[in-house]
Design an enzyme around this catalytic site. Sequence first.
Site, PDB file in Angstrom:
ATOM      1  N   ARG A 215       0.854  -1.192   0.000  1.00 48.97           N
ATOM      2  CA  ARG A 215       0.000   0.000   0.000  1.00 48.97           C
ATOM      3  C   ARG A 215       0.884   1.234   0.000  1.00 48.97           C
ATOM      4  NH1 ARG A 215      -5.381  -1.798   1.895  1.00 48.97           N
ATOM      5  NH2 ARG A 215      -5.287  -3.988   1.296  1.00 48.97           N
ATOM      6  N   GLU A 217       1.097   4.119   1.196  1.00 47.28           N
ATOM      7  CA  GLU A 217       0.567   5.029   2.218  1.00 47.28           C
ATOM      8  C   GLU A 217       1.413   6.296   2.225  1.00 47.28           C
ATOM      9  OE1 GLU A 217      -2.094   4.438   3.819  1.00 47.28           O
ATOM     10  OE2 GLU A 217      -2.359   2.261   3.655  1.00 47.28           O
ATOM     11  N   ARG A 223      -0.487   2.770  12.726  1.00 51.81           N
ATOM     12  CA  ARG A 223      -1.166   1.557  12.273  1.00 51.81           C
ATOM     13  C   ARG A 223      -0.930   1.214  10.808  1.00 51.81           C
ATOM     14  NH1 ARG A 223      -7.448   2.424  12.355  1.00 51.81           N
ATOM     15  NH2 ARG A 223      -7.204   3.264  14.427  1.00 51.81           N
ATOM     16  N   HIS A 224      -0.268   2.107  10.072  1.00 50.35           N
ATOM     17  CA  HIS A 224      -0.078   1.875   8.634  1.00 50.35           C
ATOM     18  C   HIS A 224       1.346   1.495   8.267  1.00 50.35           C
ATOM     19  CE1 HIS A 224      -3.912   4.155   8.373  1.00 50.35           C
ATOM     20  NE2 HIS A 224      -4.117   3.254   7.436  1.00 50.35           N
ATOM     21  N   GLU A 363      -9.134  -1.575  13.659  1.00 43.05           N
ATOM     22  CA  GLU A 363      -9.523  -2.500  12.591  1.00 43.05           C
ATOM     23  C   GLU A 363      -8.383  -3.461  12.315  1.00 43.05           C
ATOM     24  OE1 GLU A 363     -10.149  -0.717   8.653  1.00 43.05           O
ATOM     25  OE2 GLU A 363      -9.494  -2.626   7.820  1.00 43.05           O
ATOM     26  N   SER A 366     -10.923  -6.503   7.195  1.00 44.17           N
ATOM     27  CA  SER A 366     -12.104  -6.159   6.401  1.00 44.17           C
ATOM     28  C   SER A 366     -12.519  -7.402   5.643  1.00 44.17           C
ATOM     29  CB  SER A 366     -11.809  -5.045   5.399  1.00 44.17           C
ATOM     30  OG  SER A 366     -11.695  -3.815   6.070  1.00 44.17           O
ATOM     31  N   ARG A 414      -0.941  -5.969  12.504  1.00 44.09           N
ATOM     32  CA  ARG A 414      -1.917  -5.316  13.403  1.00 44.09           C
ATOM     33  C   ARG A 414      -2.434  -6.289  14.445  1.00 44.09           C
ATOM     34  NH1 ARG A 414      -5.964  -1.266  10.184  1.00 44.09           N
ATOM     35  NH2 ARG A 414      -4.358  -0.036   9.136  1.00 44.09           N
TER      36      ARG A 414
END
Length: 449
Positions: A215, A217, A223-224, A363, A366, A414
């Site tokens: 990703r 980011e 958290r990323h 989270e 998903s 995570r």
Amino acid sequence: MRTLSVETNNKIGQEVTLKGWVNARRNMGKIVFLDLRDRAGIVQVVGVPAELDEASQEKLKTVRPEWVVEIRGVVNARGAKQQNPEMPTGMVEVLAKELKVLAEAEPLPLDLEDEKIGMDVHLDYLPLTLRADKYRAVFKIQAEIVRGFRDYLNTQGFTEIQAPKIVAAAAEGGADVFEVSYLKNKATLAQSPQFYKQIMVGVFERVFAVGNCFRAEQHATTRHLNEFTGLDLEMGMITDHHDVMDLEMAMMRHILNHLDATVSSELKIWKYARPLLPEKVPFMTLREVQQLIKEKTGVDHISEPDLEPSEEKWLGEYAKTIFNSDFIFVTHYPTSKRPMYTYPDEKNPEFTKSFDLLFRGIEITSGGQRHNDYNALVKSMENKGLNPEDFKFYLEAFKYGMPPEGGFGLGLERLTARLLEIDNVKYATLFPRDLNRIDLQISPPEYKQ
Ligand code: 4AD
Ligand code: MG
């Protein structure tokens, strides 16, 4: 023959040969205590000069942390006062008879057990700092999470697949896609194995994948990551997203049991508290959560498409107090904000049969039910302004019989961070890639775009 540190427990009175790293050195007058670390654990070695030959005596004077040594010695039971019940080898010690150096180490630039090492120093020296008890524990636990995930799914009829990481189209939409030059063309790095795991439902019905996800980011958060490990699964013949949610929690319970059985001493290092996981994990729709937040806190975000991090945190605490659960599912995110493959709720197609799983307020997953009808999927792409031509390959799978299906993606780092209550996901990532860093810093730490 080599004896591992933990095997000394069963060898009292016997001569053994140990190989390992010097984890710590303590001098008590002429006597030297070495904590010797190997792949199985740590054992205390006692170096008394009178017990050693001359060459070994000289070496005993020089060995320091991280030197790799081979020690021949005799296993003794520790005296009552020296026993350490906290340590797996705390009832024994090895009296050294001979010491050989297998590899020397430079003086360490930092103390591995120092609690105050900052994030940047920790990351700059990862090849060394990962050797500290705390971090060896994190990644031993992480390895067992993956094993628990695999073991459970293998018992449930899932087949493990390897999904490609070089892909042509962005599966999750959005702007966080890495472009790479691909010979004479351009390609992207996979944000997730989404398309391939869905295609494989047509082949095996139930599949899972453990693999790197990328990703792009553009921001620095706790958290990323720009590369993370996805624990992904996909299953056919479901009724709706609840089948996937139920399976996820059965899987989670298996993982927690597996950790208790395999890495309890590593968990202890982190003062692990086993997460509260009730028989039925609570679930609420996004709008119900927003309504609740409005009632309880006065903050009105009822038209927002997602929860803010602070709202997720609030909900995590609420779930713990009200439902006695460290986990809570939020379902029915808006169709407009979920990826094109997400299945809308027949009763209210503005919302989807999708979910996020929050664990201790963050989270970690998903997932949801997916479009399995070819025409509906094409339509969903068009509604999102996507060109179905760009997804021709993926769409093939839906032309030839795709059952009702769903799945989820779980972020390994995570999950690890929340389990051990580590506040920055980077400490639960073996070699984190972020805005400023690929192993070493690639731009100044204050760089933010
Ligand atoms: O929520 P995400 O983006 O969902 C998917 O990738 C879907 N294909 C999943 C599905 O099967 N429908 O990513 C899934 C999980 C997140 O919940 C999070 O735990 C983790 O992957 N994740 C990240 N972890 C660290 N850094 C990032 N930048 C992450 N992006 C996602
Ligand atoms: Mg998500």
